[in-house]
Write an enzyme that holds these catalytic residues in place. Structure first.
Site, PDB file in Angstrom:
ATOM      1  N   PRO A 181       0.658  -1.104  -0.115  1.00  0.00           N
ATOM      2  CA  PRO A 181      -0.404  -0.299  -0.161  1.00  0.00           C
ATOM      3  C   PRO A 181       0.984   1.250   0.074  1.00  0.00           C
ATOM      4  O   PRO A 181       1.607   1.357   0.402  1.00  0.00           O
ATOM      5  CB  PRO A 181      -0.506   0.030   1.393  1.00  0.00           C
ATOM      6  CG  PRO A 181       0.412  -0.895   2.477  1.00  0.00           C
ATOM      7  CD  PRO A 181       0.637  -2.005   0.877  1.00  0.00           C
ATOM      8  N   SER A 201       4.238   2.295   2.139  1.00  0.00           N
ATOM      9  CA  SER A 201       4.488   0.700   3.007  1.00  0.00           C
ATOM     10  C   SER A 201       6.533   1.286   2.400  1.00  0.00           C
ATOM     11  O   SER A 201       7.334  -0.354   3.103  1.00  0.00           O
ATOM     12  CB  SER A 201       4.128  -0.367   2.218  1.00  0.00           C
ATOM     13  OG  SER A 201       4.185  -0.490   0.676  1.00  0.00           O
ATOM     14  N   LYS A 208       7.859   1.944  -0.551  1.00  0.00           N
ATOM     15  CA  LYS A 208       8.562   0.564  -1.667  1.00  0.00           C
ATOM     16  C   LYS A 208       9.742   1.683  -2.397  1.00  0.00           C
ATOM     17  O   LYS A 208       9.848   1.300  -2.746  1.00  0.00           O
ATOM     18  CB  LYS A 208       6.820   0.586  -2.574  1.00  0.00           C
ATOM     19  CG  LYS A 208       5.864  -0.678  -2.490  1.00  0.00           C
ATOM     20  CD  LYS A 208       4.270  -0.137  -2.957  1.00  0.00           C
ATOM     21  CE  LYS A 208       3.975   1.311  -3.713  1.00  0.00           C
ATOM     22  NZ  LYS A 208       3.594   1.750  -2.470  1.00  0.00           N
ATOM     23  N   SER A 209       9.275   3.045  -2.577  1.00  0.00           N
ATOM     24  CA  SER A 209       9.621   3.996  -3.221  1.00  0.00           C
ATOM     25  C   SER A 209      11.775   4.057  -2.532  1.00  0.00           C
ATOM     26  O   SER A 209      12.885   3.875  -3.261  1.00  0.00           O
ATOM     27  CB  SER A 209       9.334   5.298  -3.746  1.00  0.00           C
ATOM     28  OG  SER A 209       8.335   5.839  -4.118  1.00  0.00           O
ATOM     29  N   ASP A 228       8.954   3.084 -10.740  1.00  0.00           N
ATOM     30  CA  ASP A 228       8.126   3.543 -10.106  1.00  0.00           C
ATOM     31  C   ASP A 228       6.812   3.827 -10.262  1.00  0.00           C
ATOM     32  O   ASP A 228       6.693   3.779 -11.599  1.00  0.00           O
ATOM     33  CB  ASP A 228       8.756   4.893  -8.812  1.00  0.00           C
ATOM     34  CG  ASP A 228       8.136   4.665  -7.974  1.00  0.00           C
ATOM     35  OD1 ASP A 228       7.507   3.989  -7.439  1.00  0.00           O
ATOM     36  OD2 ASP A 228       8.729   5.701  -7.457  1.00  0.00           O
ATOM     37  N   GLU A 229       5.937   3.121  -9.580  1.00  0.00           N
ATOM     38  CA  GLU A 229       4.614   3.353  -9.976  1.00  0.00           C
ATOM     39  C   GLU A 229       3.559   3.341 -10.908  1.00  0.00           C
ATOM     40  O   GLU A 229       3.630   3.439 -11.595  1.00  0.00           O
ATOM     41  CB  GLU A 229       4.136   5.187  -9.803  1.00  0.00           C
ATOM     42  CG  GLU A 229       5.090   5.542  -8.525  1.00  0.00           C
ATOM     43  CD  GLU A 229       3.582   5.782  -7.455  1.00  0.00           C
ATOM     44  OE1 GLU A 229       3.322   5.501  -7.283  1.00  0.00           O
ATOM     45  OE2 GLU A 229       3.870   6.992  -6.771  1.00  0.00           O
ATOM     46  N   GLN A 254       1.858   0.534 -11.576  1.00  0.00           N
ATOM     47  CA  GLN A 254       0.836   0.086 -11.297  1.00  0.00           C
ATOM     48  C   GLN A 254      -0.116   1.851 -12.417  1.00  0.00           C
ATOM     49  O   GLN A 254      -1.063   1.078 -12.653  1.00  0.00           O
ATOM     50  CB  GLN A 254       0.045  -0.274  -9.986  1.00  0.00           C
ATOM     51  CG  GLN A 254       0.037   1.688  -9.378  1.00  0.00           C
ATOM     52  CD  GLN A 254       1.053   2.612  -9.335  1.00  0.00           C
ATOM     53  OE1 GLN A 254       2.040   1.895  -8.746  1.00  0.00           O
ATOM     54  NE2 GLN A 254       0.505   3.789  -8.357  1.00  0.00           N
ATOM     55  N   CYS A 272      -4.181   1.948  14.221  1.00  0.00           N
ATOM     56  CA  CYS A 272      -3.823   1.351  15.523  1.00  0.00           C
ATOM     57  C   CYS A 272      -2.517   1.179  15.468  1.00  0.00           C
ATOM     58  O   CYS A 272      -2.480   0.388  16.401  1.00  0.00           O
ATOM     59  CB  CYS A 272      -5.216  -0.052  15.385  1.00  0.00           C
ATOM     60  SG  CYS A 272      -4.251  -0.488  13.928  1.00  0.00           S
TER      61      CYS A 272
HETATM   62  P1  ADP Z   1       5.762   4.517  -0.758  1.00  0.00           P
HETATM   63  O1  ADP Z   1       6.482   4.263  -1.752  1.00  0.00           O
HETATM   64  O2  ADP Z   1       5.342   2.159  -0.765  1.00  0.00           O
HETATM   65  O3  ADP Z   1       4.365   5.009  -1.042  1.00  0.00           O
HETATM   66  P2  ADP Z   1       7.343   5.811   0.114  1.00  0.00           P
HETATM   67  O4  ADP Z   1       9.036   5.252   0.111  1.00  0.00           O
HETATM   68  O5  ADP Z   1       7.445   6.913  -0.224  1.00  0.00           O
HETATM   69  O6  ADP Z   1       6.088   4.987   0.274  1.00  0.00           O
HETATM   70  O7  ADP Z   1       7.266   5.715   2.376  1.00  0.00           O
HETATM   71  C1  ADP Z   1       8.352   5.395   3.129  1.00  0.00           C
HETATM   72  C2  ADP Z   1       7.897   5.874   4.354  1.00  0.00           C
HETATM   73  O8  ADP Z   1       6.710   7.045   4.228  1.00  0.00           O
HETATM   74  C3  ADP Z   1       8.848   5.047   5.435  1.00  0.00           C
HETATM   75  O9  ADP Z   1      10.177   5.328   5.826  1.00  0.00           O
HETATM   76  C4  ADP Z   1       8.033   6.755   6.574  1.00  0.00           C
HETATM   77  O10 ADP Z   1       9.064   7.495   7.092  1.00  0.00           O
HETATM   78  C5  ADP Z   1       7.016   7.194   6.075  1.00  0.00           C
HETATM   79  N1  ADP Z   1       6.116   6.645   6.691  1.00  0.00           N
HETATM   80  C6  ADP Z   1       4.800   8.425   6.768  1.00  0.00           C
HETATM   81  N2  ADP Z   1       3.236   7.449   6.774  1.00  0.00           N
HETATM   82  C7  ADP Z   1       3.337   6.001   7.174  1.00  0.00           C
HETATM   83  C8  ADP Z   1       2.653   5.200   7.469  1.00  0.00           C
HETATM   84  N3  ADP Z   1       1.081   5.118   8.266  1.00  0.00           N
HETATM   85  N4  ADP Z   1       3.696   3.195   7.299  1.00  0.00           N
HETATM   86  C9  ADP Z   1       4.857   3.559   7.005  1.00  0.00           C
HETATM   87  N5  ADP Z   1       5.883   4.511   7.105  1.00  0.00           N
HETATM   88  C10 ADP Z   1       5.149   5.978   7.379  1.00  0.00           C
HETATM   89 ZN    ZN Z   2      -5.471  -0.683  11.745  1.00  0.00          ZN
END
Ligand code: ADP
Ligand code: ZN
Length: 203
Positions: free
Chosen positions: A18, A21, A23-24, A91-92, A94, A151
């Site tokens: 999601p 998480s 990914k980037s 990246d991205e 999808q 949570c």
């Molecule tokens: P994605 O590419 O999956 O959207 P990013 O690599 O951009 O993820 O971002 C991951 C970073 O976002 C984490 O290392 C953390 O610093 C920050 N972060 C902010 N909100 C959350 C969250 N709800 N869960 C986990 N990481 C979060």
């Molecule tokens: Zn939850």
């Protein structure tokens, strides 16, 4: 028997999960290691994803790396050829049309290591664009989880909020005048008014 001397094939790695998480973050980490190994690399992203800078991919943790925005999938092959790279990052993924799939297969056939990052599910919980096929043909899959904003448990879903309320399944993607936001949520805290019908939405 085929006696033709053929190029050594490459491979596909998919990083999914999601929003938030990492990914980037993980894609950038792998690409940095490629550069440390002194291999040539080129990075792409869909043209429409310009939220965090046009010529870069950025992680929510502030990390970033240069990337070429693409509006025509076949250009990926042209660029990869021109730059004579060993590794390709996208990246991205999808957001790309299904036409990205033969492009990725051609890259692998010509020996490239292809690193892909993208959302596995949209806010409705439906597999996103070309992702199902890419997961099926991948050599390696990394499925990440974020932290649930409600949570603190592991988050599997991307929750869409419109005017601070959980969006409905059939809400239009872009609502004029509405305030839109996304959060990471676990299966228990995720809220949607309808279950997806996976058969109806399969291609
Ligand atoms: P994605 O590419 O999956 O959207 P990013 O690599 O951009 O993820 O971002 C991951 C970073 O976002 C984490 O290392 C953390 O610093 C920050 N972060 C902010 N909100 C959350 C969250 N709800 N869960 C986990 N990481 C979060
Ligand atoms: Zn939850």
């Amino acid at each position: 028997m085929d006696h033709q001397k053929s190029v050594k094939k490459g491979s596909i790695e998919v990083i999914c999960g999601p929003m938030f998480s990492g990914k980037s973050e993980e894609l950038i980490r792998r690409l940095r290691r490629v550069k440390i190994a002194k291999q040539e690399v080129i990075v792409f992203k869909p043209m429409l994803d310009t939220r965090r800078g046009i010529n870069r991919i950025s992680s929510h943790n502030g990390d970033h790396i240069e990337a070429i925005p693409i509006d025509e999938t076949s250009l990926i092959l042209t660029y990869a050829e021109e730059h004579n790279v060993q590794v390709i990052g996208i990246d991205e993924v999808q957001f790309f049309p299904h036409a990205i799939i033969p492009v990725i297969c051609a890259l692998v056939d010509s020996g490239k290591r292809v690193l892909l990052a993208g959302l596995d599910l949209d806010f409705r919980g439906i597999p996103f664009g070309p992702i199902p096929v890419l997961l099926a043909i991948a050599d390696h899959i990394t499925k990440l989880q974020a932290i649930c904003t409600q949570c603190g448990k592991d988050a599997h879903h991307t929750q869409r909020l419109v005017n601070q309320e959980p969006a409905r399944f059939d809400d239009p993607i872009i609502q004029v005048g509405a305030q839109e936001a996304y959060q990471a949520r676990c299966r228990n805290c995720y809220s949607i008014d309808k279950k997806p019908n996976f058969y109806e939405h399969a291609d």
